[in-house]
Scaffold this motif. Structure first.
Motif, PDB file in Angstrom:
ATOM      1  N   PHE A  91      66.545 -94.354 119.881  1.00  0.00           N
ATOM      2  CA  PHE A  91      67.470 -93.227 119.699  1.00  0.00           C
ATOM      3  C   PHE A  91      66.700 -91.926 119.468  1.00  0.00           C
ATOM      4  CE2 PHE A  91      69.890 -97.023 118.597  1.00  0.00           C
ATOM      5  CZ  PHE A  91      70.967 -96.884 119.458  1.00  0.00           C
ATOM      6  N   ARG A 122      65.695 -88.258 119.774  1.00  0.00           N
ATOM      7  CA  ARG A 122      66.698 -87.195 119.769  1.00  0.00           C
ATOM      8  C   ARG A 122      66.799 -86.447 121.089  1.00  0.00           C
ATOM      9  NH1 ARG A 122      65.255 -83.068 115.213  1.00  0.00           N
ATOM     10  NH2 ARG A 122      65.329 -84.984 114.000  1.00  0.00           N
ATOM     11  N   TRP A 127      68.689 -88.618 123.581  1.00  0.00           N
ATOM     12  CA  TRP A 127      70.085 -88.860 123.232  1.00  0.00           C
ATOM     13  C   TRP A 127      70.857 -87.580 122.946  1.00  0.00           C
ATOM     14  CZ3 TRP A 127      72.927 -93.346 123.188  1.00  0.00           C
ATOM     15  CH2 TRP A 127      72.222 -94.513 123.484  1.00  0.00           C
ATOM     16  N   LEU A 170      74.825-100.615 118.084  1.00  0.00           N
ATOM     17  CA  LEU A 170      73.685 -99.728 118.307  1.00  0.00           C
ATOM     18  C   LEU A 170      72.522-100.228 117.461  1.00  0.00           C
ATOM     19  CD1 LEU A 170      75.670 -96.373 118.116  1.00  0.00           C
ATOM     20  CD2 LEU A 170      75.072 -97.665 120.156  1.00  0.00           C
ATOM     21  N   ASN A 214      68.818-100.016 116.339  1.00  0.00           N
ATOM     22  CA  ASN A 214      67.705 -99.067 116.247  1.00  0.00           C
ATOM     23  C   ASN A 214      66.429 -99.838 115.918  1.00  0.00           C
ATOM     24  OD1 ASN A 214      65.961 -96.944 115.843  1.00  0.00           O
ATOM     25  ND2 ASN A 214      67.372 -95.764 114.571  1.00  0.00           N
ATOM     26  N   THR A 232      62.378 -92.571 111.318  1.00  0.00           N
ATOM     27  CA  THR A 232      63.034 -91.554 112.131  1.00  0.00           C
ATOM     28  C   THR A 232      62.189 -90.301 112.302  1.00  0.00           C
ATOM     29  OG1 THR A 232      64.155 -90.650 110.173  1.00  0.00           O
ATOM     30  CG2 THR A 232      65.320 -92.348 111.439  1.00  0.00           C
ATOM     31  N   LEU A 274      67.396 -89.980 115.968  1.00  0.00           N
ATOM     32  CA  LEU A 274      68.650 -89.626 115.319  1.00  0.00           C
ATOM     33  C   LEU A 274      68.954 -90.613 114.195  1.00  0.00           C
ATOM     34  CD1 LEU A 274      70.828 -88.931 118.479  1.00  0.00           C
ATOM     35  CD2 LEU A 274      69.653 -87.250 117.078  1.00  0.00           C
ATOM     36  N   THR A 303      74.056 -91.204 115.573  1.00  0.00           N
ATOM     37  CA  THR A 303      74.027 -92.106 116.716  1.00  0.00           C
ATOM     38  C   THR A 303      75.416 -92.643 117.029  1.00  0.00           C
ATOM     39  OG1 THR A 303      71.771 -92.758 116.142  1.00  0.00           O
ATOM     40  CG2 THR A 303      72.989 -94.192 117.624  1.00  0.00           C
ATOM     41  N   HIS A 322      77.924 -90.719 119.319  1.00  0.00           N
ATOM     42  CA  HIS A 322      77.818 -90.729 120.769  1.00  0.00           C
ATOM     43  C   HIS A 322      78.841 -91.660 121.402  1.00  0.00           C
ATOM     44  CE1 HIS A 322      74.196 -88.252 121.319  1.00  0.00           C
ATOM     45  NE2 HIS A 322      73.818 -88.732 120.163  1.00  0.00           N
ATOM     46  N   ALA A 353      76.379 -99.388 113.732  1.00  0.00           N
ATOM     47  CA  ALA A 353      74.931 -99.188 113.651  1.00  0.00           C
ATOM     48  C   ALA A 353      74.288-100.418 113.029  1.00  0.00           C
ATOM     49  CB  ALA A 353      74.612 -97.938 112.830  1.00  0.00           C
TER      50      ALA A 353
END
Length: 696
Positions: free
Chosen positions: A199, A201, A204, A220, A222, A227, A636, A641, A644, A653
């Motif tokens: 993800f 940035r 995305w 989703l 990750n 991050t 993100l 996330t 989206h 998530a």
């Protein structure tokens, strides 16, 4: 809570009422017995007491709970994670989407994020049952799929995952959405969609999953544990200027990105053909992108490879270097036309030395003097650059020759230091229909006496022009040292491009686009009595810069990225292919007809793609580099996330290393009810042994 064997609920649920039915039946039909002793009569009276009635009801309740716990445990109860609704279909249809972009090649510990994504995708596949169906999408610049439709072949899906090698592209999720939506429309129920990505940035920022069906469940995943991943990269390098001539200076503008929390203090080097190196220092602030100038000397004519790299690399070495192909031309002749006597003119000597300051003719520009009033088309046939200074009134043949030279793409640098310049410009403008072909209209000649002996200064300019590159930034103070005593009172034509202006608003330098050519008008003289420009250190560099820029627009560096198709104009007689960075021939196609064709070369790896002839001479060169958007590794957060997904499928998530079987079906909790049944059984035993009334 849901049940794994929900279809048995209707059959097993009535068993919960069995203890109650037994209790009621015993109450309605009591057994009569004949007691032969008083002791038995006392016991019978004790069992008919109020305490024993409550004991019977308590045992009934406990036994009901015992049967209910056993039934629920047999049904296979499951608790859904993240609050998503229970899956109702018996067969699962699962779509696994892997981010196959270059940012996934970054290391997280001892494994790349791509490797971690492959592990997570394999775990999703392992969670499927024998009748479940799936498909795997790898989203890069283009989207690759394991199957044309839904399939139960988990072995082929694992092989597809293992075949995914390193990626050098940028993932385009917007283009992948059409394929995803079309595939999900063929699902028989609520499909599960697992998006496994870091993800990042920039990847995305414009991606959207809002078009997925609302009944689908979107997870989703990750795989990036941090991050704020840090990275440094050379994101671009381009040549400032027109044609690059052998032996001349080449100005490079290099873009360096510091995607980290610390200052980047390092050296950047340009390596030509793996040998000659030019270095400069740089300091880039945290989380910023900065342009760095670097000047190199052009090598011999032909194609050359320039690798612009950071001297200190990092964990992602492919974006620490930028590959730049450079084509160098032969030395070029410059026609210097004037009506001053060559042996007595200091102006011509100043211009001569500025155009080529090397005594042994090593410079890229070679001036050749001719008489301006006798200028012919033959004098201009072998050049693309013409410099005019101290020019008398030109005849019709000379004016027409200069006009034809401009229309054909030539460049003219005209110093307005003659008495007939107003008439010459007026005659030249009649040969063009464009109003800005000749950008200035001259009115009166101003000598040193009209300025009161004080030099006129440059007040403002358009420093974005390639002709004023030497005066950008802090170098602009060099203009303050220039003083001019002689000039023309002039005004710009409609849409005339004025590059520099004097303090009173009079144009000092203007540019016109005459046909295909370039006309530069300098409203000053380089003579010592007319200005002090010839004594300034910036004079030779500026003259060379303006002359070099006369013909040809700025040499735009075509930026190609892996995954794209590169284009090049090649000769039809050259049948050889392009050799890629890995030393293998790249299959390319051609389009067009005639002697020149357009070659379309697919870029698969970052690096140089070279076409050679039978004698191994370089015919053409292209280069592909990692996308600048892939160098910022920051990701993100989970909340952003999920946005989206929009109002489409319900999204959840999920962190990496999840139990995907429990994620889809829920967490089994049958053991809780088995434990509860055992506890209830113990309670019943206590009631049987402890709660009783002794015979009175």
């Amino acid at each position: 809570m849901s049940f794994l064997h929900q279809n048995l609920l209707a059959i097993l649920a009535p068993l919960v009422a069995v203890p109650l039915v037994i209790h009621l039946l015993n109450r309605r039909f009591p057994h009569w017995r004949l007691f032969s002793s008083v002791e038995l009569i006392k016991r019978s009276m004790a069992q008919r007491s109020q305490l024993m009635k409550w004991r019977h009801w308590l045992l009934t309740l406990v036994r009901t709970l015992l049967v209910a716990a056993a039934v629920i445990a047999f049904l296979g109860p499951m608790i859904m994670r993240h609050g998503q609704p229970a899956r109702r279909a018996a067969m699962r249809q699962t779509l696994v989407i892997i981010d196959h972009s270059h940012s996934m090649e970054s290391l997280d510990g001892s494994i790349t994020l791509r490797g971690r994504a492959q592990v997570e995708a394999a775990k999703v596949i392992d969670s499927l049952g024998g009748l479940d169906e799936l498909n795997v999408f790898a989203v890069g610049r283009d989207t690759k799929t394991a199957f044309a439709g839904w399939s139960a072949n988990r072995t082929a899906a694992r092989a597809f995952l293992q075949a995914l090698g390193p990626s050098y592209e940028r993932a385009n999720f917007q283009n992948a959405m059409e394929a995803l939506q079309s595939h999900l429309q063929s699902a028989k129920g609520a499909a599960e969609v697992y998006v496994i990505s870091d993800f990042q940035r920039t990847n995305w920022s414009d991606a959207s999953l809002a078009g997925l069906p609302k009944e689908a469940r979107l997870f989703l995943v990750n795989v990036a544990s941090n991050t704020q991943r840090e990275n440094r990269a050379v994101t671009n390098a381009e040549v400032l200027g027109g044609t690059v001539l052998a032996g001349g200076d080449v100005a490079l503008t290099i873009t360096v990105a510091n995607h980290s929390a610390a200052f980047l203090s390092d050296s950047i080097e340009a390596i030509i053909d793996g040998g000659v190196t030019f270095t400069t220092q740089l300091s880039v602030r945290p989380w910023t992108v900065q342009q760095v100038p670097l000047r190199v000397q052009a090598p011999a004519p032909g194609w050359h490879q320039i690798d612009v790299r950071l001297k200190t690399g990092d964990a992602m070495p492919l974006d620490d270097v930028f590959h730049l192909p450079l084509q160098v031309q032969e030395q070029e002749e410059v026609v210097l036309a004037s009506d001053d006597p060559p042996e007595a003119s200091l102006t011509l000597r100043f211009l001569d030395a500025a155009i080529n300051p090397y005594a042994d003719a090593r410079g890229s520009l070679q001036p050749r003097r001719v008489k301006a009033s006798a200028l012919t088309s033959k004098d201009l046939a072998a050049t693309s650059k013409l410099v005019l200074s101290r020019v008398a009134k030109l005849g019709e043949a000379q004016v027409r020759g200069v006009a034809d030279f401009l229309k054909a793409g030539g460049g003219v640098l005209y110093f307005l230091d003659g008495a007939s310049d107003a008439a010459n410009l007026a005659a030249l403008s009649e040969w063009f229909t464009q109003s800005d072909a000749v950008p200035l209209r001259l009115e009166a000649r101003l000598g040193s006496g009209q300025s009161g002996g004080e030099p006129m200064q440059i007040a403002k300019g358009n420093f974005e022009s390639r002709h004023l590159r030497l005066f950008r930034g802090t170098a602009r103070e060099n203009l303050a040292q220039l003083g001019f005593y002689e000039r023309w009172l002039a005004r710009p034509q409609d849409r005339g491009n004025v590059l520099l202006s004097y303090a009173d608003g009079t144009p000092a330098v203007a540019q016109g686009s005459a046909g295909l050519g370039n006309l530069m008008l300098c409203n000053f003289s380089v003579a010592e009595v007319a200005s002090n420009i010839a004594r300034q250190r910036v004079f030779p560099a500026w003259i060379q810069e303006m002359v070099a820029q006369l013909s040809g627009e700025r040499a735009v560096t075509q930026r190609h990225e892996p995954g794209k198709v590169m284009q090049a104009d090649v000769w039809a007689a050259d049948k050889t292919g392009f050799i890629g960075p890995d030393g293998k021939i790249v299959n390319h196609t051609t389009a067009g007809s005639g002697e020149r064709l357009t070659a379309m070369v697919p870029a698969t790896l970052p690096g140089f793609y070279v076409q050679r002839d039978a004698k191994q001479r370089v015919l053409h060169m292209l280069a592909a580099n990692v996308a600048a958007a892939e160098t910022d590794l920051r990701a993100l957060d989970a909340q952003t996330t999920q946005q989206h997904a929009g109002d489409g499928a319900k999204s959840y998530a999920v962190e990496a290393d999840a139990n995907y079987g429990e994620l889809a079906n829920g967490q089994p909790v049958f053991h809780w009810f088995i434990i509860a049944a055992l506890v209830v059984l113990m309670i019943e035993s206590l009631i049987q042994t402890r709660v009783r009334r002794k015979a009175a």
